[in-house]
Write a protein that holds these residues in place. Sequence first.
Motif, PDB file in Angstrom:
ATOM      1  N   GLU A  14       0.835  -1.200   0.000  1.00  0.00           N
ATOM      2  CA  GLU A  14       0.000   0.000   0.000  1.00  0.00           C
ATOM      3  C   GLU A  14       0.875   1.257   0.000  1.00  0.00           C
ATOM      4  O   GLU A  14       0.626   2.190  -0.754  1.00  0.00           O
ATOM      5  N   ALA A  15       1.919   1.241   0.821  1.00  0.00           N
ATOM      6  CA  ALA A  15       2.822   2.393   0.889  1.00  0.00           C
ATOM      7  C   ALA A  15       3.481   2.626  -0.468  1.00  0.00           C
ATOM      8  O   ALA A  15       3.630   3.771  -0.917  1.00  0.00           O
ATOM      9  N   LYS A  16       3.837   1.527  -1.135  1.00  0.00           N
ATOM     10  CA  LYS A  16       4.473   1.626  -2.445  1.00  0.00           C
ATOM     11  C   LYS A  16       3.505   2.231  -3.458  1.00  0.00           C
ATOM     12  O   LYS A  16       3.872   3.090  -4.256  1.00  0.00           O
ATOM     13  N   LEU A  17       2.249   1.786  -3.393  1.00  0.00           N
ATOM     14  CA  LEU A  17       1.238   2.293  -4.322  1.00  0.00           C
ATOM     15  C   LEU A  17       1.023   3.791  -4.139  1.00  0.00           C
ATOM     16  O   LEU A  17       0.895   4.528  -5.112  1.00  0.00           O
ATOM     17  N   VAL A  18       0.978   4.211  -2.893  1.00  0.00           N
ATOM     18  CA  VAL A  18       0.768   5.645  -2.609  1.00  0.00           C
ATOM     19  C   VAL A  18       1.939   6.447  -3.181  1.00  0.00           C
ATOM     20  O   VAL A  18       1.747   7.488  -3.815  1.00  0.00           O
ATOM     21  N   ASP A  19       3.148   5.917  -3.003  1.00  0.00           N
ATOM     22  CA  ASP A  19       4.339   6.579  -3.527  1.00  0.00           C
ATOM     23  C   ASP A  19       4.275   6.667  -5.056  1.00  0.00           C
ATOM     24  O   ASP A  19       4.539   7.722  -5.646  1.00  0.00           O
ATOM     25  N   LEU A  20       3.889   5.558  -5.697  1.00  0.00           N
ATOM     26  CA  LEU A  20       3.790   5.535  -7.155  1.00  0.00           C
ATOM     27  C   LEU A  20       2.719   6.505  -7.643  1.00  0.00           C
ATOM     28  O   LEU A  20       2.874   7.154  -8.673  1.00  0.00           O
ATOM     29  N   GLU A  21       1.638   6.605  -6.889  1.00  0.00           N
ATOM     30  CA  GLU A  21       0.557   7.512  -7.268  1.00  0.00           C
ATOM     31  C   GLU A  21       1.057   8.959  -7.268  1.00  0.00           C
ATOM     32  O   GLU A  21       0.757   9.731  -8.169  1.00  0.00           O
ATOM     33  N   HIS A  22       1.853   9.309  -6.258  1.00  0.00           N
ATOM     34  CA  HIS A  22       2.417  10.671  -6.197  1.00  0.00           C
ATOM     35  C   HIS A  22       3.335  10.936  -7.381  1.00  0.00           C
ATOM     36  O   HIS A  22       3.296  12.002  -7.986  1.00  0.00           O
ATOM     37  N   LYS A  23       4.158   9.916  -7.706  1.00  0.00           N
ATOM     38  CA  LYS A  23       5.070  10.077  -8.843  1.00  0.00           C
ATOM     39  C   LYS A  23       4.294  10.268 -10.133  1.00  0.00           C
ATOM     40  O   LYS A  23       4.621  11.126 -10.948  1.00  0.00           O
ATOM     41  N   LEU A  24       3.261   9.435 -10.297  1.00  0.00           N
ATOM     42  CA  LEU A  24       2.454   9.508 -11.518  1.00  0.00           C
ATOM     43  C   LEU A  24       1.807  10.885 -11.633  1.00  0.00           C
ATOM     44  O   LEU A  24       1.768  11.484 -12.705  1.00  0.00           O
ATOM     45  N   SER A  25       1.322  11.379 -10.511  1.00  0.00           N
ATOM     46  CA  SER A  25       0.680  12.679 -10.489  1.00  0.00           C
ATOM     47  C   SER A  25       1.657  13.774 -10.949  1.00  0.00           C
ATOM     48  O   SER A  25       1.305  14.646 -11.750  1.00  0.00           O
ATOM     49  N   ALA A  26       2.897  13.692 -10.477  1.00  0.00           N
ATOM     50  CA  ALA A  26       3.926  14.663 -10.880  1.00  0.00           C
ATOM     51  C   ALA A  26       4.235  14.540 -12.367  1.00  0.00           C
ATOM     52  O   ALA A  26       4.459  15.535 -13.065  1.00  0.00           O
ATOM     53  N   LYS A  27       4.225  13.305 -12.888  1.00  0.00           N
ATOM     54  CA  LYS A  27       4.533  13.086 -14.311  1.00  0.00           C
ATOM     55  C   LYS A  27       3.410  13.634 -15.195  1.00  0.00           C
ATOM     56  O   LYS A  27       3.662  14.200 -16.246  1.00  0.00           O
TER      57      LYS A  27
END
Lengths: 88, 236
Positions: free
Chosen positions: B115-128
């Motif tokens: 879950e923590a990894k997914l949240v991190d990936l979501e933030h990255k995707l949002s920035a991209k």
Amino acid sequence: MIVRVMSEGQYRVDGGLVSQLEAMDQHLLEAVHRGDEDAYHRHLREALNLVRQGASVPAHELVNSDLVLPGADMTLRDARRLLEEHPE
Amino acid sequence: MGLMSRMSTIFKAKVSKSLDSMEDPRETLDYSYQRQLEQLQQVRRGVADVVTSKKRIELQAAKLDEQIHQWEDDAKAAVAQNRDDLAREALSRKQAANDQLEGLHTQLADLEKEEAKLVDLEHKLSAKVDAFRTQKEVIKAKYSAAEATVHIGEAASGLSEEMADIGLAMQRAQDKTESMQARAQAIDELVNSGALNDPTVSSGDALRDELNKMKTGKTVDDELARLKAESGQTAS
């Protein structure tokens, strides 16, 4: 060279490391075929450590990866299944 | 071909090539961006779903924990009434459910990391996605159609890679929550029906199941002796 570590992100890796990564890749595949869990995790960790020495690609940069590495949590079983599902 | 090279080929096959056919990418940039925002919304909903499922499983685990304590109380009551047979049955249900519950807690801890990894990936995707928005404005303002094709191609497929990565991570988290829900359900049935040989909680290995049963039997004997000692009776 851009390398992606799955579920982690992209790194900008020195092109000179390609041959090292290729050698590790071969070891990794052999470990999967032998079913050698210890060797598999050791080689995967080595490859990931090497890639992580590179600079992390910033969030605002959009680039393609030249190579994709499984994440550290990919099990030998998952790796084997992947190879079976996608034969060369 | 090694594992990583094969992995790269498989991964790239998942990356969408939707921009290849575009005649003048400048015209479709806004549309692409809209699609990306929609996908980002889907990712956010997906992450929220994983969080909700995890909470539901945690609640189920807490409820099972209570039921397991109830079996212990029942066993004590049975011992007080000299009903070793009932006490034994209560204790074996408790034991079997306990073992399964331990496994569920391990899986929950694992899902927490996911879950923590997914949240991190979501933030990255949002920035991209945000970076894409900026780039599209620059491209629309500065480049001809031919130049835009070159510039936007990499940005679009770079973003597409990010989407593919988070998509796979999401799939894995969803598979895990599903298998955990099935496990919680199986434990629930185990606790309530006492079906100790429930195939859904079998290890898949007959010998392993037999050994587990033997261990459970031994634990039940020990537990019964403990309850008897606590109630001042001598073990039989």
